[in-house]
Design an enzyme around this catalytic site. Structure first.
Site, PDB file in Angstrom:
ATOM      1  N   GLY A  33       0.828  -1.211   0.000  1.00  7.06           N
ATOM      2  CA  GLY A  33       0.000   0.000   0.000  1.00  7.06           C
ATOM      3  C   GLY A  33       0.858   1.255   0.000  1.00  7.06           C
ATOM      4  O   GLY A  33       2.084   1.194   0.151  1.00  7.06           O
ATOM      5  N   SER A  34       0.182   2.398  -0.142  1.00 13.79           N
ATOM      6  CA  SER A  34       0.906   3.657  -0.320  1.00 13.79           C
ATOM      7  C   SER A  34       1.576   4.132   0.970  1.00 13.79           C
ATOM      8  O   SER A  34       2.578   4.846   0.923  1.00 13.79           O
ATOM      9  CB  SER A  34      -0.054   4.737  -0.840  1.00 13.79           C
ATOM     10  OG  SER A  34      -1.169   4.855   0.023  1.00 13.79           O
ATOM     11  N   ASP A  89       2.651  -2.623   8.167  1.00 14.71           N
ATOM     12  CA  ASP A  89       1.622  -2.734   7.131  1.00 14.71           C
ATOM     13  C   ASP A  89       0.551  -1.671   7.354  1.00 14.71           C
ATOM     14  O   ASP A  89       0.350  -1.210   8.485  1.00 14.71           O
ATOM     15  CB  ASP A  89       1.001  -4.149   7.179  1.00 14.71           C
ATOM     16  CG  ASP A  89       0.456  -4.592   5.837  1.00 14.71           C
ATOM     17  OD1 ASP A  89       0.270  -3.735   4.951  1.00 14.71           O
ATOM     18  OD2 ASP A  89       0.198  -5.806   5.679  1.00 14.71           O
ATOM     19  N   GLY A  90      -0.129  -1.311   6.293  1.00 14.78           N
ATOM     20  CA  GLY A  90      -1.195  -0.315   6.357  1.00 14.78           C
ATOM     21  C   GLY A  90      -2.527  -0.963   6.692  1.00 14.78           C
ATOM     22  O   GLY A  90      -2.619  -2.166   6.955  1.00 14.78           O
ATOM     23  N   ASP A  92      -7.115  -0.235   6.002  1.00 19.16           N
ATOM     24  CA  ASP A  92      -8.181   0.581   5.413  1.00 19.16           C
ATOM     25  C   ASP A  92      -9.116   1.130   6.483  1.00 19.16           C
ATOM     26  O   ASP A  92      -9.698   2.193   6.310  1.00 19.16           O
ATOM     27  CB  ASP A  92      -8.947  -0.255   4.381  1.00 19.16           C
ATOM     28  CG  ASP A  92      -8.009  -0.733   3.306  1.00 19.16           C
ATOM     29  OD1 ASP A  92      -7.453   0.119   2.598  1.00 19.16           O
ATOM     30  OD2 ASP A  92      -7.772  -1.955   3.198  1.00 19.16           O
ATOM     31  N   GLY A 105      -5.690  -3.162  -1.303  1.00 19.74           N
ATOM     32  CA  GLY A 105      -4.778  -3.459  -2.410  1.00 19.74           C
ATOM     33  C   GLY A 105      -4.840  -4.921  -2.824  1.00 19.74           C
ATOM     34  O   GLY A 105      -3.960  -5.399  -3.552  1.00 19.74           O
ATOM     35  N   GLU A 111      -0.789 -10.788   3.418  1.00 18.51           N
ATOM     36  CA  GLU A 111      -0.544  -9.874   4.553  1.00 18.51           C
ATOM     37  C   GLU A 111      -0.909 -10.557   5.872  1.00 18.51           C
ATOM     38  O   GLU A 111      -0.187 -10.421   6.870  1.00 18.51           O
ATOM     39  CB  GLU A 111      -1.362  -8.593   4.382  1.00 18.51           C
ATOM     40  CG  GLU A 111      -0.864  -7.708   3.244  1.00 18.51           C
ATOM     41  CD  GLU A 111      -1.742  -6.508   2.970  1.00 18.51           C
ATOM     42  OE1 GLU A 111      -1.199  -5.482   2.507  1.00 18.51           O
ATOM     43  OE2 GLU A 111      -2.960  -6.564   3.186  1.00 18.51           O
TER      44      GLU A 111
HETATM   45  O1  LIG Z   1      -4.427  -3.773   3.021  1.00 16.60           O
HETATM   46  C1  LIG Z   1      -3.772  -3.207   2.179  1.00 16.60           C
HETATM   47  C2  LIG Z   1      -3.431  -3.800   0.873  1.00 16.60           C
HETATM   48  O2  LIG Z   1      -4.104  -4.999   0.666  1.00 16.60           O
HETATM   49  C3  LIG Z   1      -3.235  -1.842   2.453  1.00 16.60           C
HETATM   50  O3  LIG Z   1      -2.371  -1.903   3.528  1.00 16.60           O
HETATM   51  C4  LIG Z   1      -4.392  -0.920   2.732  1.00 16.60           C
HETATM   52  O4  LIG Z   1      -5.259  -0.925   1.590  1.00 16.60           O
HETATM   53  C5  LIG Z   1      -3.940   0.518   3.020  1.00 16.60           C
HETATM   54  O5  LIG Z   1      -3.340   1.060   1.900  1.00 16.60           O
HETATM   55  P1  LIG Z   1      -2.847   2.578   1.849  1.00 16.60           P
HETATM   56  O6  LIG Z   1      -1.709   2.698   2.791  1.00 16.60           O
HETATM   57  O7  LIG Z   1      -2.473   2.797   0.401  1.00 16.60           O
HETATM   58  O8  LIG Z   1      -4.007   3.455   2.249  1.00 16.60           O
END
Ligand SMILES: O=C(CO)[C@H](O)[C@H](O)COP(=O)(O)O
Length: 235
Positions: A33-34, A89-90, A92, A105, A111
């Site tokens: 993720g970003s 890790d990120g 949502d 993502g 993950e």
């Molecule tokens: O779970 C994820 C990918 O599968 C990401 O960690 C989540 O979508 C957050 O992404 P971002 O940092 O771009 O907001």
């Protein structure tokens, strides 16, 4: 600070704070993720500066491995690694109990394997991800075997959700995960019992994994911009 968009700035600062937690000699789970992309960049910068040594990464997606290579982080696999010291890790959505929805993502299956094995799982988010109840803003991603999309859609609807097949952007047809599967994004009007729903959804034949991460996070780092100044706090 320049003219950087405030959300990007929050992601950058929280990524930097997570990267600062990595110690020499660590095996690091690299999320997708970003926001995590900034953590990967800063781990790479610390390695290049000689501030960190002997760090290897375990990527949670093809994209994470591309970024790790770009930033000079050597990679390993779960076959080779005896442990994972820290995963970054990120997410949502994050609720007050530090339970998460992940999978924006489409990487939540790998993950959950990597983040769940880590001695310490650090979540990196901007403040827009905080919710009182999971499922209030974000649909729950569910990875499904392609031949089972129709029956799994019916089963998720029977559970009170509204599933939608995730479609590609700049690609006709559905999103295909790193495992060759599809993703149903399931809208619930708030999830009352995330632990129970996580198990119930995973019990539907044809479901590989869903994006509820219950009781896995050890620390949540939250990026905020207040009066134009970026800061990071823990939950
Ligand atoms: O779970 C994820 C990918 O599968 C990401 O960690 C989540 O979508 C957050 O992404 P971002 O940092 O771009 O907001």
């Amino acid at each position: 600070m320049g003219d950087m968009d405030p959300v990007k700035l929050m992601k950058q600062e929280v990524g930097r704070a997570a990267a600062a937690q990595v110690k020499s000699g660590s095996i690091v789970g690299l999320g997708t993720g970003s926001t995590t992309a900034f953590a990967i960049q800063f781990i790479g910068e610390r390695l290049a500066a000689g501030e960190l040594t002997d760090v290897v990464g375990i990527p949670t997606s093809f994209q994470a491995s591309v970024l790790a290579k770009k930033h000079g982080i050597p990679l390993t696999t779960l076959d080779e690694a005896p442990r994972i010291d820290i995963a970054i890790d990120g997410a949502d959505e994050v609720d007050p109990q530090q339970n998460l929805i992940k999978g924006g993502g489409a990487a939540h299956t790998r993950e959950k394997v990597v983040d769940g094995l880590a001695e310490r799982f650090v979540v990196v988010v901007d403040s827009s991800k905080l919710v009182d109840k999971l499922g209030s803003t974000f649909a729950l991603p569910v990875e499904v075997l392609p031949m089972a999309v129709a029956p799994v859609t019916r089963a998720l609807t029977a559970l009170g959700g509204t599933p939608e097949l995730r479609m590609g952007v700049n690609k006709d047809g559905p999103v295909i995960t790193d495992q060759g599967n599809m993703v149903l994004d399931v809208k619930f009007t708030g999830i009352d019992n995330p632990a129970e729903l996580e198990k119930t959804v995973n019990n539907i034949p044809g479901v590989l994994e869903n994006g509820l991460f219950v009781g896995l996070a050890d620390e949540v780092l939250i990026g905020e911009v207040i009066d134009g100044k970026a800061s990071v706090r823990t939950m």
